[in-house]
Design a protein around this motif. Structure first.
Motif, mmCIF file in Angstrom:
data_model
loop_
_atom_site.group_PDB
_atom_site.id
_atom_site.type_symbol
_atom_site.label_atom_id
_atom_site.label_comp_id
_atom_site.label_asym_id
_atom_site.label_seq_id
_atom_site.Cartn_x
_atom_site.Cartn_y
_atom_site.Cartn_z
ATOM 1 N N MET A 132 -12.699 5.748 12.476
ATOM 2 C CA MET A 132 -12.282 7.037 12.992
ATOM 3 C C MET A 132 -12.312 8.095 11.695
ATOM 4 O O MET A 132 -12.939 8.889 11.688
ATOM 5 N N THR A 146 -6.561 -0.020 22.406
ATOM 6 C CA THR A 146 -6.572 1.307 23.439
ATOM 7 C C THR A 146 -7.566 1.082 24.578
ATOM 8 O O THR A 146 -7.318 1.600 25.384
ATOM 9 N N PHE A 193 -8.011 12.313 27.373
ATOM 10 C CA PHE A 193 -7.773 11.291 26.127
ATOM 11 C C PHE A 193 -8.145 12.234 25.057
ATOM 12 O O PHE A 193 -9.105 12.879 24.790
ATOM 13 N N VAL A 244 -8.059 12.810 20.878
ATOM 14 C CA VAL A 244 -8.272 12.126 19.531
ATOM 15 C C VAL A 244 -8.218 13.103 18.454
ATOM 16 O O VAL A 244 -8.992 14.031 18.220
ATOM 17 N N SER A 253 -16.441 8.026 17.438
ATOM 18 C CA SER A 253 -16.382 9.001 18.537
ATOM 19 C C SER A 253 -17.304 8.814 19.714
ATOM 20 O O SER A 253 -16.708 8.866 20.991
ATOM 21 N N TRP A 262 -15.457 6.054 22.079
ATOM 22 C CA TRP A 262 -14.254 6.445 22.674
ATOM 23 C C TRP A 262 -14.738 7.211 23.917
ATOM 24 O O TRP A 262 -14.238 7.248 25.033
ATOM 25 N N THR A 307 -12.368 13.370 27.146
ATOM 26 C CA THR A 307 -12.269 13.100 25.836
ATOM 27 C C THR A 307 -12.425 14.282 24.823
ATOM 28 O O THR A 307 -13.687 14.557 24.887
ATOM 29 N N PHE A 367 -12.038 15.773 20.529
ATOM 30 C CA PHE A 367 -11.796 15.366 19.363
ATOM 31 C C PHE A 367 -11.355 16.701 18.724
ATOM 32 O O PHE A 367 -11.879 17.770 18.671
ATOM 33 N N MET A 424 -4.951 9.423 20.253
ATOM 34 C CA MET A 424 -5.210 8.674 19.313
ATOM 35 C C MET A 424 -5.028 9.713 18.078
ATOM 36 O O MET A 424 -5.506 10.814 17.814
ATOM 37 N N ASP A 482 -5.950 9.285 14.353
ATOM 38 C CA ASP A 482 -6.262 8.694 13.258
ATOM 39 C C ASP A 482 -6.882 9.869 12.263
ATOM 40 O O ASP A 482 -7.905 9.597 11.488
#
Length: 290
Positions: A1, A91, A103, A105, A112, A115, A124, A126, A204, A206
């Motif tokens: 990550m 996870t 989700f 992150v 990535s 996920w 999802t 990020f 998540m 990280d």
């Protein structure tokens, strides 16, 4: 990550692509092929990728385009992400039950694509502190949804931020909020609207970087994840995954805001919390989260 350990070890390539072991790609590919002939609930960890529920008509045994792209991506990659197979499995076990889901992150990295492919037809996104890195990743993988964000904290402020939270009412669990909460230094402000407007099922943590004094550290991410989980309106708990709990700040802030009593699994450097909404707690007042 994250990229900090890779940078320190000198394995960070110039093209800064994200990677995953070829063995995982083989498992995903094998799962999709096998599930076309054998219909079973759960033959192995990655076999169930092909059996993910879909509200948009992707049936059992059918791979989505992002999953097929992930197979090709990781089959041709040579660098692994920071989380190991056992940590990732924690996870994934939740995603098997909750996907498609929302989700969130913290961090855009080598895993990535994985996920996103493990949450097909879900949402999802990020959050990444380095805007140049976001541009680099999206140029090669435009299917990913990533936002560059700025943090107000630095790792060297961790102890002072704990003291601040204990004396600032806008940080108290009964009053805490995120968007526009400038008084609470641990609240993540100025983020994209989607961050605030979405009720996240899985979070998540990280990132951001937390291995040198001037780095943002993960203090605000941990605090904000706790606030979002407690403010949840929908049914069920919020699953929070925190990586690098071998570091002091991550561990201290997790115990302060995510709470040991909600810790359901510890694997390697990963902690998994299941945090209930404050509406489902018999007592949620006071100045402490735990």
């Amino acid at each position: 990550m994250k990229r900090e350990d890779t940078v320190r070890n000198g394995h960070f390539l110039a093209d800064r692509r994200w990677f995953f072991p070829i063995v995982i790609a083989g498992l995903i590919a094998g799962a999709i092929v096998t599930s076309s002939f054998i219909k079973a609930a759960d033959y192995s960890l990655l076999c169930s990728v092909a059996n993910t529920r879909s509200p948009q008509g992707v049936g059992k045994g059918s791979a989505t385009p992002i999953q097929l792209q992930a197979i090709i991506h990781y089959a041709t990659s040579r660098i692994t992400p920071q989380q190991n197979f056992r940590e990732i499995s924690v996870t994934f076990d939740v995603l098997k039950k909750r996907s498609p889901c929302n989700f969130l992150v913290f961090g855009l990295g080598y895993d990535s694509m994985m996920w996103t492919s493990l949450n097909p037809n879900g949402n999802t996104i990020f959050l990444e502190e380095d805007p140049k890195w976001v541009q680099t990743v999206l140029r090669d993988a435009p299917v990913l949804r990533a936002h560059p964000v700025k943090y107000r904290t630095q790792l060297k402020e961790a102890d002072a931020l704990l003291s601040h939270y204990r004396s600032e009412p806008s940080c108290f669990p009964s009053k805490a909020y995120l968007r526009g909460n400038d008084k609470c230094k641990l609240a993540l402000t100025g983020f994209p609207d989607e961050f605030y407007d979405t009720e996240w099922d899985l979070i998540m943590i990280d990132a951001p970087r937390g291995y040198f004094p001037e780095a943002p550290g993960r203090m605000a991410a941990i605090f904000s994840a706790a606030v979002m989980a407690r403010n949840r309106k929908g049914s069920g708990v919020t699953h929070v995954f925190l990586h690098d709990v071998d570091r002091r700040v991550e561990k201290v802030f997790a115990e302060e805001f995510l709470c040991r009593k909600y810790l359901v699994k510890s694997v390697g450097r990963l902690w998994h919390f299941e945090i209930p909404s404050a509406a489902n707690l018999s007592s949620h007042g006071g100045a402490q989260f735990c």
